[in-house]
Design a protein around this motif. Structure first.
Motif, mmCIF file in Angstrom:
data_model
loop_
_atom_site.group_PDB
_atom_site.id
_atom_site.type_symbol
_atom_site.label_atom_id
_atom_site.label_comp_id
_atom_site.label_asym_id
_atom_site.label_seq_id
_atom_site.Cartn_x
_atom_site.Cartn_y
_atom_site.Cartn_z
ATOM 1 N N ASP A 179 0.821 -1.206 0.000
ATOM 2 C CA ASP A 179 0.000 0.000 0.000
ATOM 3 C C ASP A 179 0.853 1.251 0.000
ATOM 4 O O ASP A 179 0.506 2.265 -0.637
ATOM 5 N N LEU A 180 1.997 1.196 0.693
ATOM 6 C CA LEU A 180 2.916 2.332 0.667
ATOM 7 C C LEU A 180 3.512 2.511 -0.729
ATOM 8 O O LEU A 180 3.645 3.643 -1.215
ATOM 9 N N VAL A 181 3.842 1.391 -1.382
ATOM 10 C CA VAL A 181 4.394 1.479 -2.735
ATOM 11 C C VAL A 181 3.370 2.045 -3.700
ATOM 12 O O VAL A 181 3.684 2.889 -4.553
ATOM 13 N N VAL A 182 2.122 1.609 -3.569
ATOM 14 C CA VAL A 182 1.056 2.137 -4.422
ATOM 15 C C VAL A 182 0.903 3.639 -4.211
ATOM 16 O O VAL A 182 0.743 4.420 -5.169
ATOM 17 N N SER A 183 0.975 4.074 -2.956
ATOM 18 C CA SER A 183 0.859 5.497 -2.656
ATOM 19 C C SER A 183 2.013 6.285 -3.274
ATOM 20 O O SER A 183 1.802 7.362 -3.857
ATOM 21 N N ARG A 184 3.228 5.747 -3.172
ATOM 22 C CA ARG A 184 4.381 6.459 -3.729
ATOM 23 C C ARG A 184 4.328 6.503 -5.254
ATOM 24 O O ARG A 184 4.663 7.530 -5.867
ATOM 25 N N LEU A 185 3.899 5.416 -5.873
ATOM 26 C CA LEU A 185 3.791 5.422 -7.330
ATOM 27 C C LEU A 185 2.718 6.401 -7.800
ATOM 28 O O LEU A 185 2.861 7.052 -8.845
ATOM 29 N N SER A 186 1.644 6.516 -7.045
ATOM 30 C CA SER A 186 0.623 7.513 -7.375
ATOM 31 C C SER A 186 1.193 8.922 -7.262
ATOM 32 O O SER A 186 0.888 9.807 -8.087
ATOM 33 N N HIS A 187 2.018 9.112 -6.255
ATOM 34 C CA HIS A 187 2.671 10.414 -6.106
ATOM 35 C C HIS A 187 3.592 10.685 -7.289
ATOM 36 O O HIS A 187 3.632 11.818 -7.806
ATOM 37 N N TYR A 188 4.339 9.657 -7.743
ATOM 38 C CA TYR A 188 5.213 9.836 -8.892
ATOM 39 C C TYR A 188 4.402 10.168 -10.152
ATOM 40 O O TYR A 188 4.836 10.982 -10.980
ATOM 41 N N ARG A 189 3.226 9.549 -10.297
ATOM 42 C CA ARG A 189 2.369 9.865 -11.438
ATOM 43 C C ARG A 189 1.932 11.331 -11.414
ATOM 44 O O ARG A 189 1.930 12.021 -12.445
ATOM 45 N N ALA A 190 1.596 11.804 -10.247
ATOM 46 C CA ALA A 190 1.184 13.211 -10.123
ATOM 47 C C ALA A 190 2.360 14.144 -10.426
ATOM 48 O O ALA A 190 2.181 15.187 -11.083
ATOM 49 N N CYS A 191 3.535 13.762 -9.959
ATOM 50 C CA CYS A 191 4.726 14.577 -10.245
ATOM 51 C C CYS A 191 5.031 14.594 -11.737
ATOM 52 O O CYS A 191 5.436 15.631 -12.295
ATOM 53 N N LEU A 192 4.842 13.472 -12.406
ATOM 54 C CA LEU A 192 5.076 13.419 -13.848
ATOM 55 C C LEU A 192 4.077 14.308 -14.592
ATOM 56 O O LEU A 192 4.440 14.963 -15.588
ATOM 57 N N ASP A 193 2.859 14.360 -14.122
ATOM 58 C CA ASP A 193 1.875 15.246 -14.730
ATOM 59 C C ASP A 193 2.270 16.707 -14.555
ATOM 60 O O ASP A 193 2.088 17.538 -15.472
ATOM 61 N N VAL A 194 2.797 17.045 -13.388
ATOM 62 C CA VAL A 194 3.261 18.414 -13.154
ATOM 63 C C VAL A 194 4.405 18.745 -14.104
ATOM 64 O O VAL A 194 4.466 19.852 -14.686
ATOM 65 N N LEU A 195 5.325 17.794 -14.288
ATOM 66 C CA LEU A 195 6.446 18.031 -15.202
ATOM 67 C C LEU A 195 5.962 18.244 -16.634
ATOM 68 O O LEU A 195 6.514 19.076 -17.370
ATOM 69 N N ASN A 196 4.925 17.512 -17.029
ATOM 70 C CA ASN A 196 4.412 17.643 -18.398
ATOM 71 C C ASN A 196 3.730 18.986 -18.642
ATOM 72 O O ASN A 196 3.766 19.519 -19.769
ATOM 73 N N THR A 197 3.105 19.543 -17.623
ATOM 74 C CA THR A 197 2.279 20.747 -17.801
ATOM 75 C C THR A 197 3.026 22.040 -17.503
ATOM 76 O O THR A 197 2.531 23.117 -17.855
ATOM 77 N N THR A 198 4.169 21.972 -16.862
ATOM 78 C CA THR A 198 4.901 23.203 -16.519
ATOM 79 C C THR A 198 5.736 23.679 -17.697
ATOM 80 O O THR A 198 6.074 22.925 -18.604
ATOM 81 N N ILE A 212 14.279 14.650 -9.308
ATOM 82 C CA ILE A 212 14.349 14.230 -10.699
ATOM 83 C C ILE A 212 13.195 14.814 -11.511
ATOM 84 O O ILE A 212 13.329 15.079 -12.717
ATOM 85 N N PHE A 213 12.037 15.052 -10.877
ATOM 86 C CA PHE A 213 10.883 15.623 -11.578
ATOM 87 C C PHE A 213 11.024 17.135 -11.752
ATOM 88 O O PHE A 213 10.444 17.709 -12.678
ATOM 89 N N GLY A 214 11.775 17.772 -10.888
ATOM 90 C CA GLY A 214 11.970 19.217 -11.008
ATOM 91 C C GLY A 214 13.285 19.595 -11.631
ATOM 92 O O GLY A 214 13.622 20.786 -11.682
ATOM 93 N N LEU A 215 14.048 18.601 -12.129
ATOM 94 C CA LEU A 215 15.368 18.879 -12.694
ATOM 95 C C LEU A 215 15.325 19.881 -13.844
ATOM 96 O O LEU A 215 16.192 20.771 -13.911
ATOM 97 N N PRO A 216 14.385 19.809 -14.796
ATOM 98 C CA PRO A 216 14.400 20.803 -15.885
ATOM 99 C C PRO A 216 14.311 22.240 -15.413
ATOM 100 O O PRO A 216 14.828 23.151 -16.091
ATOM 101 N N HIS A 217 13.670 22.486 -14.266
ATOM 102 C CA HIS A 217 13.562 23.856 -13.760
ATOM 103 C C HIS A 217 14.874 24.359 -13.164
ATOM 104 O O HIS A 217 14.968 25.563 -12.860
ATOM 105 N N LEU A 218 15.851 23.477 -12.996
ATOM 106 C CA LEU A 218 17.143 23.880 -12.424
ATOM 107 C C LEU A 218 18.206 24.076 -13.487
ATOM 108 O O LEU A 218 19.346 24.393 -13.164
ATOM 109 N N THR A 219 17.879 23.887 -14.750
ATOM 110 C CA THR A 219 18.835 23.990 -15.842
ATOM 111 C C THR A 219 19.164 25.447 -16.145
ATOM 112 O O THR A 219 18.444 26.366 -15.712
#
Length: 860
Positions: A36-55, A261-268
């Motif tokens: 259940d913790l892994v599922v929660s973390r993977l869901s968080h990673y999915r949300a972070c990936l969506d943020v990376l796609n839209t920013t 890793i999800f916010g790396l492009p903003h640090l370039t």
């Protein structure tokens, strides 16, 4: 019937063997309850990936939307700061992003210095700089210095329970890990790049700096040594992107409190770097998350873990300082490429680098004159702990003092490791040859009794540790499989042959039962109490050589007694050796020695004596313990780790101390061949010399030339002591009360004992008066005694050659070194027979009996 109780070391040995043999699977101990913790973390990673796609570029501007120009530099306007919905990049996380603009500016400064302007134009900004290595995979070493931060931050500046409420933090109110406090230290970088390169279209030159049109994933293992602060070293893993044309690498750590890793492009450094890294990460992160979702119950490891200590998801993580790293790869110099100072016609540096890299990755036998070094410069920034570090080198420091990060490409590193593994295997084979030569010399009970059990044991433990490490590594070795397999075989041969020699030594030196040692006739002799026999209590010999007193048999004294120390014991010196020699004499047809021959059952080891197999088990556990502590010492303070390794090396190289002790206890001049002693000393120093003296060793360990000089000196001091024992006697200069009595085969013969008859048979006045002569000046120079004296001649019963024996004048003392060497020419037995020293030593290798009267002799 109750089960027998197993000793503790056998239980531990069984557990260790089972652990070693079981397959090493990273997921075999994972719990389904964490799914259940892994599922929660993977869901968080999915949300972070969506943020990376839209920013978009500029959405993350903690200093203000207008406060950063296109290059991310602060221009003084701090209105309307912007954040993105990523952990660590949100305003409520309260990370210290004040130095983000400075981080970008320092990174561009290093890039411009590595690729200077040509004709006043900075070609690097438009993606047309000097060619660099396209594949940055390599191993580098350098020094870092700390720059002044704008605002000091501590763990009190954050509330992790509020920013990441889903986690139960451990140690968040104490000093965080990876918190560099010193002003300088060492840094190691192991960079690995993905082979797949993705091409893209660059933005216009007006959006400089440009990124070069190609990008790949990259991973680095970075080790910080805080030599000027805490004294600790930290190892962490960073993930990021590499732009091959520009030679730029940007990496970051990722954890529960920082979606780096999800916010790396903003640090370039600019929008072109942002759009290229965003496209690459969208594809690679999506693939990783999809693979993790398919294996939730079998693979619960963190996909972008930065900490080796916590490879799995956990509800109670411990916080560490997060880091962002900007790396600039330097172009190889013309001298490193073997080119002249001027550019010749048709010369293409880019094609040369491409040809070298192609040959390194897929060797075809193309000639390569020289492979240039891999050089990089870097700036490291921690947004939570607000730490600002930079590699030490130009332009702030002269190149003679430090030159940023220097190393070699990964292919060169692998080749170097293979060469050194093969060299180590050759060293191990050299040890095998020396062991075989020593076994040919030490094959009788008499010679086996001289060797120290613990000297050979220390060598065997070290060889066993080498075999265990090589055998464990060979199962997972890819590029180094064959050299590691060769080292495994060589160490196994050295361990096996050394173990066989050690087993023979233990068999000879193991104490026998008292009834077997004394025998029925010896017991009768003790009970008779006859005044005409001289007896003494035998000492129990042990493998460490402490119980090496003489065990004289009952001998009737019918003639004059030799002066002391010639009368210091009669008969056998080592009961175990005497028993085995007596059995050998019976097989050769000689008569058994009274009081020595006993039944085979009586010669078995007593119950209190440990078996050889149990000792091997203890040695195995000791080696495993040392390897375990040595592996865990990576996280220790550097000074403590250095002391620990030096102490282990000192104990290991003290292997000749037990042999020196046994020589003293047994009054033995030399037990091992000089080829074996010197050869083993040199061969066992060579691996230490590689790590203690070579700065670019493949483990990148810190060199300690002074410590190695002390270790080498300590080894040669031991060899000098062994040489002194061989030359002037093992007990030279040692008080008599410190050691048990032992027979002196090289006594001082005096003229005042001639009339008393206290001389060896054949040298008395009644034996051969006609052969007595006064020594002339020529004889005096020949014999070399310090004071005046005479010599007597007698035939050696072994070689039938004349033996000239020097005498000391009556009332004089012979304390000269030359007199000591003169006495080494002859040997006097307890039965008063005299022989050449080489003759009797060769004889006693096979039989501990006098060649003339067959009386038992104490071992030498």
């Amino acid at each position: 019937m109750p089960l027998p109780e197993l000793p503790a070391y056998k239980v531990l040995l069984t557990i260790f063997v089972l652990w070693w043999l079981l397959p090493s699977n990273d997921y075999q101990t994972q719990s389904v309850a964490l799914s259940d913790l892994v599922v929660s973390r993977l869901s968080h990673y999915r949300a972070c990936l969506d943020v990376l796609n839209t920013t978009r570029w500029g959405d993350f501007a903690p200093l203000g939307a207008a406060g950063n120009d296109s290059k991310g530099n602060d221009n003084g306007d701090h209105a309307s700061p912007r954040y993105v919905n990523l952990t660590g990049f949100r305003e409520e996380d309260r990370f210290s992003w004040q130095d983000l603009g400075r981080f970008r500016e320092r990174g561009l400064r290093l890039s411009h210095h590595a690729m200077p302007a040509v004709g006043g134009e900075q070609l690097w900004d438009v993606g047309e700089g000097a060619p660099v290595w396209a594949n940055a995979s390599g191993v580098l070493l350098g020094q870092w210095v700390r720059l002044q931060e704008s605002e000091p931050r501590t763990y009190d500046s954050y509330n992790l329970s509020q920013s990441v409420p889903s986690m139960h933090w451990i140690g968040d109110k104490t000093e965080w890990g990876r918190n560099v406090t010193g002003g300088t230290g060492r840094i190691q970088v192991r960079l690995t790049g993905n082979e797949t390169v993705t091409a893209y279209d660059q933005l216009p030159k007006t959006d400089a700096p440009l990124s070069g049109g190609s990008i790949r994933n990259v991973k680095a293992v970075v080790t910080f040594e805080d030599t000027g602060g805490t004294g600790l070293s930290w190892e962490m893993v960073l993930f990021g992107a590499h732009w091959p044309r520009q030679g730029v690498v940007i990496m970051t750590t990722t954890s529960e409190k920082f979606d780096g890793i999800f916010g790396l492009p903003h640090l370039t450094p600019g929008p072109d770097y942002f759009q290229s890294s965003q496209r690459l990460l969208n594809q690679s992160l999506e693939q990783t998350i999809a693979a993790k979702e398919k294996s939730i119950y079998s693979d619960q490891s963190i996909p972008w873990k930065s900490n080796f200590d916590n490879p799995l998801h956990t509800r109670s993580p411990s916080p560490h300082c997060e880091y962002v790293m900007y790396v600039q790869i330097h172009p190889p110099s013309r001298q490193d490429l073997g080119l002249g100072p001027t550019v010749s016609k048709g010369e293409d540096v880019a094609e040369m680098l491409q040809a070298i890299e192609s040959e390194l990755e897929s060797p075809l036998g193309a000639p390569i004159k020289h492979i240039p070094k891999l050089q990089m410069s870097a700036v490291i920034y921690s947004p939570d702990c607000n730490i600002f570090l930079e590699t030490k080198g130009p332009p702030d420091f002269p190149a003679s003092e430090a030159d940023h990060l220097l190393g070699v490409k990964i292919e060169v590193q692998i080749s170097s490791i293979n060469h050194w593994l093969l060299a180590y295997a050759v060293v191990m084979f050299g040890q095998v040859v020396l062991l075989k030569g020593q076994i040919r010399e030490t094959y009788t009970p008499s010679t086996l009794a001289r060797a120290s059990f613990w000297t050979i044991s220390m060598m065997l433990i070290a060889d066993g540790m080498t075999f265990t490490a090589a055998a464990s590594w060979v199962a997972t070795a890819h590029y180094t499989f064959l050299p590691t397999l060769t080292l495994t075989f060589a160490s196994f041969m050295s361990m096996t042959i050394g173990g066989s020699l050690l087993a023979k030594i233990y068999e000879v030196q193991t104490p026998a039962p008292r009834a077997g040692r004394d025998g029925p006739q010896a017991a009768d002799g003790r009970n008779s109490g006859s005044a005409s026999t001289a007896t003494s209590t035998p000492l129990t010999p042990t493998p460490d050589g402490t119980g090496t007193g003489t065990a004289p048999a009952a001998v009737t004294t019918t003639g004059p007694i030799l002066p002391g120390p010639v009368t210091a014991g009669r008969g056998l010196g080592d009961p175990a050796v005497a028993n085995l020699d007596a059995a050998a004499n019976i097989m050769d047809g000689a008569s058994a020695v009274p009081g020595v021959a006993t039944p085979a059952a009586a010669r078995l080891a007593p119950p209190s004596t440990p078996t050889f197999q149990s000792l091997m088990g203890r040695f195995l556990l000791l080696g495993a313990l040392v390897m375990f502590i040595g592996g865990s010492s990576i996280a220790w303070y550097m000074t403590v780790r250095s002391w620990f390794l030096n102490i282990c090396a000192f104990v290991y190289l003290s292997m000749w101390i037990p042999q020196i002790h046994r020589n003293i206890m047994r009054n033995c001049r030399r037990a091992l061949k000089w080829q074996f002693v010197i050869g083993q000393s040199v061969l066992r120093l060579l691996p230490l010399a590689y790590f203690w003296l070579k700065p670019d060793n493949f483990l990148l360990t810190r060199t300690e030339p002074r410590a190695f000089a002390m270790l080498a000196l300590w080894v040669w001091v031991q060899i000098f002591v062994l040489a002194t024992q061989d030359a002037v006697g093992p007990r030279f200069g040692i008080p008599k009360g410190w050691m048990p009595d032992a027979w002196d085969y090289h006594p001082v013969l005096r003229e005042d004992n001639i009339e008393a008859g206290g001389l060896p048979i054949g040298l008395g006045v009644e034996d051969s008066p006609a052969r007595d002569r006064r020594r002339s000046s020529e004889d005096k120079d020949k014999v070399g005694l310090g004071g005046g004296g005479s010599t007597r001649a007698i035939d050696c019963a072994i070689c039938r050659e004349v033996l000239e024996v020097p005498f000391v004048k009556a009332g004089e003392e012979d304390m000269s070194v030359t007199g000591v060497f003169a006495r080494r020419a002859y040997m006097v037995t307890p039965c008063r027979h005299i022989f050449h020293t080489p003759c009797l030593e060769s004889w006693m290798k096979f039989r501990l009996q006098c060649p003339i009267c067959r009386e038992d002799l104490p071992p030498i």
